[in-house]
Motif scaffolding. Structure first.
Motif, short mmCIF file in Angstrom:
data_model
loop_
_atom_site.label_atom_id
_atom_site.label_comp_id
_atom_site.label_asym_id
_atom_site.label_seq_id
_atom_site.Cartn_x
_atom_site.Cartn_y
_atom_site.Cartn_z
N UNK A 1 -0.52 -8.41 -2.17
CA UNK A 1 -1.50 -8.47 -3.23
C UNK A 1 -1.01 -9.36 -4.36
N UNK A 2 -1.93 -10.12 -4.91
CA UNK A 2 -1.61 -11.07 -5.96
C UNK A 2 -1.01 -10.37 -7.17
N UNK A 3 -0.02 -11.01 -7.76
CA UNK A 3 0.59 -10.47 -8.98
C UNK A 3 -0.40 -10.48 -10.14
N UNK A 4 -1.49 -11.22 -9.99
CA UNK A 4 -2.49 -11.27 -11.04
C UNK A 4 -3.33 -10.00 -11.12
N UNK A 5 -3.33 -9.19 -10.06
CA UNK A 5 -4.06 -7.92 -10.09
C UNK A 5 -3.27 -6.89 -10.89
N UNK A 6 -3.99 -6.06 -11.62
CA UNK A 6 -3.33 -4.98 -12.35
C UNK A 6 -2.84 -3.93 -11.37
N UNK B 1 -14.24 -2.62 0.44
CA UNK B 1 -13.69 -1.32 0.77
C UNK B 1 -13.90 -0.38 -0.41
N UNK B 2 -13.97 0.90 -0.11
CA UNK B 2 -14.05 1.90 -1.17
C UNK B 2 -15.16 1.55 -2.18
N UNK B 3 -16.26 1.01 -1.64
CA UNK B 3 -17.43 0.64 -2.45
C UNK B 3 -17.15 -0.45 -3.48
N UNK B 4 -16.07 -1.16 -3.33
CA UNK B 4 -15.75 -2.28 -4.22
C UNK B 4 -15.61 -3.54 -3.38
N UNK B 5 -15.94 -4.66 -3.99
CA UNK B 5 -15.83 -5.94 -3.31
C UNK B 5 -14.85 -6.82 -4.06
N UNK B 6 -13.96 -7.42 -3.30
CA UNK B 6 -12.95 -8.34 -3.84
C UNK B 6 -13.14 -9.68 -3.15
N UNK B 7 -12.79 -10.74 -3.84
CA UNK B 7 -12.89 -12.07 -3.26
C UNK B 7 -11.56 -12.79 -3.40
N UNK B 8 -11.43 -13.84 -2.64
CA UNK B 8 -10.21 -14.63 -2.74
C UNK B 8 -10.25 -15.81 -1.81
N UNK B 9 -9.07 -16.37 -1.61
CA UNK B 9 -8.92 -17.51 -0.71
C UNK B 9 -7.91 -17.15 0.37
N UNK C 1 -0.26 -16.57 11.07
CA UNK C 1 -0.56 -15.62 10.01
C UNK C 1 -1.72 -16.10 9.15
N UNK C 2 -2.54 -15.17 8.73
CA UNK C 2 -3.57 -15.45 7.72
C UNK C 2 -3.05 -14.91 6.41
N UNK C 3 -2.91 -15.79 5.42
CA UNK C 3 -2.40 -15.40 4.12
C UNK C 3 -3.59 -15.33 3.16
N UNK C 4 -3.85 -14.13 2.65
CA UNK C 4 -5.00 -13.90 1.77
C UNK C 4 -4.52 -13.74 0.33
N UNK C 5 -5.19 -14.44 -0.59
CA UNK C 5 -4.85 -14.33 -2.02
C UNK C 5 -6.10 -13.83 -2.74
N UNK C 6 -5.99 -12.64 -3.31
CA UNK C 6 -7.11 -12.06 -4.06
C UNK C 6 -7.21 -12.73 -5.41
#
Length: 66
Positions: free
Chosen positions: A10-15, A45-53, A60-65
Motif C-alpha cells: 500500500x502506498x505510503x501516501x495512504x493514512x 471492497x467493503x463498500x469503498x472504491x479506490x483507484x490507482x495505477x 508481477x502486477x504492481x499496484x499503486x493506490x
C-alpha cells in the motif's frame, strides 16, 4: 491448484486508517479489481472504491493506490 497470488504494497501516501480499511476488506470473493489498458485500475471492497495505477514487472502486477 493455485489460481491467484496477490501481493499488496500500500502506498505510503495512504493514512493508517485508509490502509487498515483496505486490509480489512481483503477476503476471498469480497472484492473486485478492474484493470484498464492505460495502466489504471479500480479496486472495490467493503463498500469503498479506490483507484490507482499499475505496472507489470516480469510476472508481477504492481499496484499503486492514489
Amino acid at each position: 491448484m493455485v489460481k491467484h497470488i496477490i501481493l499488496w504494497k500500500l502506498s505510503d501516501e495512504l493514512s493508517s486508517e485508509e490502509k487498515e480499511s483496505v486490509k480489512a476488506g481483503i477476503k476471498a470473493g469480497y472484492m473486485t479489481v478492474t484493470f484498464t489498458k492505460d495502466g489504471k485500475f479500480t479496486f472495490t471492497t467493503n463498500r469503498k472504491t479506490y483507484e490507482g495505477t499499475y505496472t507489470i514487472e516480469e510476472s508481477d502486477v504492481v499496484m499503486t493506490f492514489t
